[in-house]
Scaffold this motif. Structure first.
Motif, PDB file in Angstrom:
ATOM      1  N   ASN A 130       0.743  -1.413   0.006  1.00 15.84           N
ATOM      2  CA  ASN A 130      -0.141   0.011  -0.071  1.00 15.84           C
ATOM      3  C   ASN A 130       0.778   1.370  -0.076  1.00 15.84           C
ATOM      4  O   ASN A 130       1.890   1.458   0.940  1.00 15.84           O
ATOM      5  N   HIS A 131       0.452   2.291  -1.045  1.00 17.40           N
ATOM      6  CA  HIS A 131       1.254   3.452  -1.132  1.00 17.40           C
ATOM      7  C   HIS A 131       0.173   4.452  -1.089  1.00 17.40           C
ATOM      8  O   HIS A 131       0.232   5.648  -1.737  1.00 17.40           O
ATOM      9  N   THR A 132      -0.953   4.345  -0.512  1.00 16.10           N
ATOM     10  CA  THR A 132      -2.106   5.210  -0.371  1.00 16.10           C
ATOM     11  C   THR A 132      -3.000   5.044  -1.577  1.00 16.10           C
ATOM     12  O   THR A 132      -2.683   4.575  -2.627  1.00 16.10           O
ATOM     13  N   TYR A 133      -4.071   5.659  -1.565  1.00 19.42           N
ATOM     14  CA  TYR A 133      -5.213   5.600  -2.603  1.00 19.42           C
ATOM     15  C   TYR A 133      -4.810   6.890  -3.595  1.00 19.42           C
ATOM     16  O   TYR A 133      -4.679   6.645  -4.906  1.00 19.42           O
ATOM     17  N   SER A 134      -4.627   7.952  -3.223  1.00 20.59           N
ATOM     18  CA  SER A 134      -4.653   9.145  -3.996  1.00 20.59           C
ATOM     19  C   SER A 134      -3.143   9.750  -4.119  1.00 20.59           C
ATOM     20  O   SER A 134      -2.940  10.411  -5.144  1.00 20.59           O
ATOM     21  N   HIS A 135      -2.280   9.364  -3.192  1.00 18.83           N
ATOM     22  CA  HIS A 135      -0.772   9.792  -3.402  1.00 18.83           C
ATOM     23  C   HIS A 135      -1.040  11.408  -3.307  1.00 18.83           C
ATOM     24  O   HIS A 135      -0.259  11.866  -3.898  1.00 18.83           O
ATOM     25  N   SER A 136      -1.845  12.172  -2.696  1.00 21.12           N
ATOM     26  CA  SER A 136      -2.006  13.445  -2.711  1.00 21.12           C
ATOM     27  C   SER A 136      -0.990  14.191  -1.886  1.00 21.12           C
ATOM     28  O   SER A 136      -0.388  14.036  -1.095  1.00 21.12           O
ATOM     29  N   ASN A 137      -0.461  15.266  -2.520  1.00 22.54           N
ATOM     30  CA  ASN A 137       0.668  16.005  -2.069  1.00 22.54           C
ATOM     31  C   ASN A 137       0.168  16.812  -0.800  1.00 22.54           C
ATOM     32  O   ASN A 137       0.609  17.760  -0.278  1.00 22.54           O
ATOM     33  N   GLN A 138      -1.231  16.770  -0.767  1.00 27.53           N
ATOM     34  CA  GLN A 138      -1.784  17.510   0.509  1.00 27.53           C
ATOM     35  C   GLN A 138      -1.773  16.718   1.791  1.00 27.53           C
ATOM     36  O   GLN A 138      -2.619  16.590   2.859  1.00 27.53           O
TER      37      GLN A 138
END
Ligand SMILES: [Zn+2]
Length: 224
Positions: free
Chosen positions: A93-101
């Motif tokens: 897992n590397h998150t769903y959105s990889h958001s820079n927020q």
């Protein structure tokens, strides 16, 4: 005096938040113990259209790697995700959105990111996922809390290729081979032709030096 202490704390907090190796908020594994000539190649931010070429190379050199996948990318490239699994590599897992927020996300929103991606991973692997790598290596108290709730093993690295930052293949390749040592975890990204070119040279080097790449799950079992 208090101002100095406060500034010191804020400085450490900012530092801890941006360098996963400091294990400031979370304890991450950044290398592993092994008596064999093993290292762990890891690829973040896929699957992408570049991943099949990474898989072709890994197959040719009989190396196993770990892919820290973004949930959205798993939805875009389900067949490639299946191929990663079918060829004996590990997905994590590397998150769903990889958001820079993400540094500003609350604990609940982070848990949703983790769960959404774990559901996608389980569909592919048939197993519960236990491994997580934070995007950008950023950790903070919310991320730490969400990670504890999920009971993840957090995986860092000790050989950072900087393959998304540095332009020249030669510089990236030299950075990696100058640091490669048994038990090392190499951070790469299956997001560019440049990384594929570096990987091809790295695999030749590893074969010459009799290094083999193993998955993170295998590293953890070697450690025990
Ligand atoms: Zn990433």
């Amino acid at each position: 005096m208090y101002v100095v202490l406060l500034l010191g704390f804020l400085g450490m907090t900012a530092w801890g938040a941006f360098d996963i190796r400091l294990n400031y908020f979370l304890s991450a594994i950044s290398s592993f113990k092994t008596n064999e000539n093993s290292i762990a190649l890891t690829f973040d931010d896929g699957p992408t259209a570049f991943t099949p070429q990474v898989l072709d190379l890994l197959a040719r050199y009989q190396m196993k790697a770990t892919f820290f996948c973004i949930g959205k990318q798993l939805e875009s490239y389900p067949e490639i995700a299946q191929r990663i699994q079918a060829e004996g590599h590990q997905l994590a897992n590397h998150t769903y959105s990889h958001s820079n927020q993400m540094g500003f996300f609350g604990t609940q929103k982070l848990i949703e990111e983790f769960e959404q991606t774990d559901i996608l991973l389980e569909k592919i692997t048939g197993k519960k996922n236990n491994f997580f790598r934070p995007p950008f290596g950023v950790t903070n108290p919310h991320i730490a809390q969400a990670v504890r709730k999920m009971k993840y093993q957090v995986i860092g690295w000790n050989i950072r290729s900087l393959d998304t930052v540095i332009e020249e293949e030669e510089v990236i390749y030299q950075r990696i081979v100058s640091k490669v040592n048994k038990g090392g975890i190499v951070l790469l990204h299956d997001t560019s032709l440049k990384t594929i070119a570096v990987l091809e040279r790295l695999l030749v080097f590893m074969k010459e030096k009799k290094y083999k790449s193993v998955t993170i799950a295998e590293c953890i079992s070697l450690k025990k």
